[in-house]
Design a protein around this motif. Structure first.
Motif, PDB file in Angstrom:
ATOM      1  N   THR A  50       0.844  -1.213   0.000  1.00  0.00           N
ATOM      2  CA  THR A  50       0.000   0.000   0.000  1.00  0.00           C
ATOM      3  C   THR A  50       0.875   1.258   0.000  1.00  0.00           C
ATOM      4  O   THR A  50       0.606   2.216  -0.734  1.00  0.00           O
ATOM      5  N   GLU A 115      -5.062  -4.366  -2.489  1.00  0.00           N
ATOM      6  CA  GLU A 115      -6.037  -5.376  -2.089  1.00  0.00           C
ATOM      7  C   GLU A 115      -6.641  -6.060  -3.313  1.00  0.00           C
ATOM      8  O   GLU A 115      -6.862  -7.268  -3.320  1.00  0.00           O
ATOM      9  N   ARG A 183      -6.607   4.151   6.670  1.00  0.00           N
ATOM     10  CA  ARG A 183      -5.604   3.080   6.744  1.00  0.00           C
ATOM     11  C   ARG A 183      -6.040   1.978   7.710  1.00  0.00           C
ATOM     12  O   ARG A 183      -6.638   2.248   8.745  1.00  0.00           O
ATOM     13  N   GLY A 184      -5.730   0.762   7.342  1.00  0.00           N
ATOM     14  CA  GLY A 184      -6.141  -0.380   8.169  1.00  0.00           C
ATOM     15  C   GLY A 184      -7.587  -0.791   7.900  1.00  0.00           C
ATOM     16  O   GLY A 184      -8.153  -1.627   8.602  1.00  0.00           O
ATOM     17  N   SER A 186      -9.202  -2.665   5.864  1.00  0.00           N
ATOM     18  CA  SER A 186      -9.682  -4.008   5.490  1.00  0.00           C
ATOM     19  C   SER A 186     -10.441  -4.646   6.656  1.00  0.00           C
ATOM     20  O   SER A 186     -11.326  -5.484   6.438  1.00  0.00           O
TER      21      SER A 186
HETATM   22  N1  ASP Z   1      -3.620  -2.077   2.990  1.00  0.00           N
HETATM   23  C1  ASP Z   1      -4.295  -1.029   3.715  1.00  0.00           C
HETATM   24  C2  ASP Z   1      -3.327  -0.332   4.659  1.00  0.00           C
HETATM   25  O1  ASP Z   1      -2.138  -0.635   4.639  1.00  0.00           O
HETATM   26  C3  ASP Z   1      -5.520  -1.509   4.428  1.00  0.00           C
HETATM   27  C4  ASP Z   1      -5.302  -2.610   5.441  1.00  0.00           C
HETATM   28  O2  ASP Z   1      -4.222  -3.193   5.516  1.00  0.00           O
HETATM   29  O3  ASP Z   1      -6.244  -2.905   6.189  1.00  0.00           O
HETATM   30  O4  ASP Z   1      -3.718   0.531   5.382  1.00  0.00           O
END
Ligand code: ASP
Ligand code: ADP
Ligand code: MG
Length: 439
Positions: A50, A115, A183-184, A186
């Motif tokens: 990402t 993703e 971010r985060g 998922s």
């Molecule tokens: N790939 C995205 C991120 O690094 C979402 C995730 O990992 O949940 O933020």
């Protein structure tokens, strides 16, 4: 029985990790809906895909050649495809990505490809159907997540499939433009899919054996939490326990679906169950500790403040007018303190102070920067006396000066303010006082 399984970046960083994930999925027939993240770090100073995508797109935006960066990203995926022995080529997808980057399709589009591509590989590897999140996760025209529309569209689409891979982190707006969560995110997608399927459980697979009583980067080997309520978890994740995205609770909460945090590298561990409510007595008085650095406190003193109707509202209006959200607001009879994020506040500092002077005419206005807030959270704290005393003693013994301490009205949390530089010491001291000696 239906389980939705979400795998984080470190669980999918390499072909080796993919194989562990495959074994986990094949070990249980009910693991039929899979939400993958983009490949994360393979080792500590590696770069997440990402982050590579954001950087690559920044080059495109700056009008520079981004072939080298895009090639490095393609290599990450090809390494996984090769390691898994798949007959799959992403050449076509990378052609499209290159065109879209050149046409400046947007930062969200760019980031979402991490993703998207991992989802294609995962679907191919498992023999599951690939469902592009852009077709089932709906944002409105202003870019706000549309929970009800998504739930309907997702439920209809997934009813038509026995098993599917739905990439995490992104969706689309009505005009088709790709939009990501923060971010985060998922974790949020996994929760949305679980809600739409009315799943029995939402398994969130990561690189730790559950939610730990403190951040493992601060406290050595913290104790895992066996059962935690949504409310406790929300307090902890909001205050920086980054294992689960702070918004991931809402969709499953609507259906009362438990979340089970599990470790891809230790699948035999039971992990943490996150539930609506439980009669299980917590192992310790407190369930967990989390915190964040980087706050400023603005203390407003004025004699007889308590009798001035509307005082609090006027103060908060100033922050609202300046687009600053407040984090915490302990108050006394003639004093009120507002905690705000330092990075949001600094550039507007003088304007806010001038407006506060004008609107509420305080006797004294005092600022203190570089503060950290620590939340001590636990359903077991209710009706227990001596907790605040114990925290004070632990912090005094660790020579940490307490700037503020405040108990939330739910009796579920106690917030403590300390200087940034004492943050780690304070977390360690509170942990040592309550876990595990206290159990
Ligand atoms: N790939 C995205 C991120 O690094 C979402 C995730 O990992 O949940 O933020
Ligand atoms: P993923 O890539 O699987 O989504 P994250 O990196 O987002 O994983 O979250 C897992 C990380 O969260 C752990 O590796 C750990 O360093 C960090 N973390 C912070 N606080 C906690 C906590 N209280 N319990 C467990 N992990 C925590
Ligand atoms: Mg995560």
């Amino acid at each position: 029985m239906v389980k939705v399984v979400k795998f984080g970046g470190s669980s999918l960083a390499s072909a080796e990790q993919f194989k562990k994930v495959g074994n986990i999925i094949h070990a249980d027939d009910s693991r039929r809906y899979v939400v993958p993240s983009a490949p994360g770090k393979r080792f500590s100073d590696d770069t997440k895909v990402t982050d590579m995508l954001y950087k690559c797109y920044a080059e495109a935006e700056a009008g520079k050649n981004f072939d080298k960066q895009l090639k490095a990203i393609k290599e990450r995926y090809n390494e996984i495809i090769k390691g898994l022995g798949l007959k799959l080529s992403l050449d076509e997808q990378f052609e499209t990505i290159k065109k879209k980057f050149s046409a400046l399709a947007g930062k969200d589009y760019a980031a979402s490809r991490g993703e998207y591509l991992n989802g294609i590989i995962m679907a191919n590897y498992l023999g599951y159907e690939f469902v592009d999140a852009a077709t089932v996760i709906c944002f409105d025209k202003d870019g706000e997540f549309d929970a009800e529309k998504t739930n309907q569209v997702m439920a209809e689409r997934l009813a038509a499939t026995e098993s599917a891979v739905i990439p995490g982190f992104y969706g689309a707006m009505p005009n088709g433009a790709v939009k990501t969560f923060s971010r985060g995110g998922s974790d949020v997608t996994g929760s949305i899919v679980a809600r739409a399927l009315k799943a029995d459980v939402y398994e969130n697979w990561t690189d730790v054996s559950g939610f730990l009583a403190a951040d493992p980067r601060i406290v050595e080997n913290p104790q895992p939490i066996t059962v935690i309520t949504y409310k406790e978890l929300r307090e902890l994740s909001y205050m920086g326990a980054s294992v689960l995205h702070e918004s991931a609770i809402f969709p499953v909460r609507k259906e009362g679906i438990p979340i089970n945090i599990r470790n891809t590298n230790a699948p035999e561990d039971k992990g943490t169950m996150i539930v609506e409510t439980t009669c299980s007595i917590p192992d310790c008085t407190i369930t967990g500790i989390a915190g964040k650095k980087g706050f400023v406190s603005i203390s407003i003193d004025k004699d007889m403040m308590n009798s001035e109707i509307g005082f609090g509202r006027k103060v908060l209006q100033v922050f609202e007018d300046n687009g600053i959200s407040f984090e915490h607001m302990p108050s006394g009879i003639d004093t009120m303190t507002v905690f705000v994020h330092q990075d949001e506040f600094v550039e507007k500092e003088q304007k806010v102070l001038a407006e506060l002077h004008r609107v509420v005419k305080p006797d004294v206005l005092e600022l203190e920067s570089d503060l950290a807030l620590i939340a001590v959270v636990g359903r077991g704290m209710k009706n227990r006396s001596g907790i605040v005393g114990k925290i004070f003693t632990a912090l005094a013994d660790a020579k940490v000066n307490v700037k503020m301490i405040d108990q939330g009205s739910s009796e579920l949390n106690i917030i403590i303010g300390v200087r940034n530089k004492y943050f780690n010491d304070a977390v360690k001291a509170i942990y040592a006082a309550f876990v595990p000696g206290d159990c």
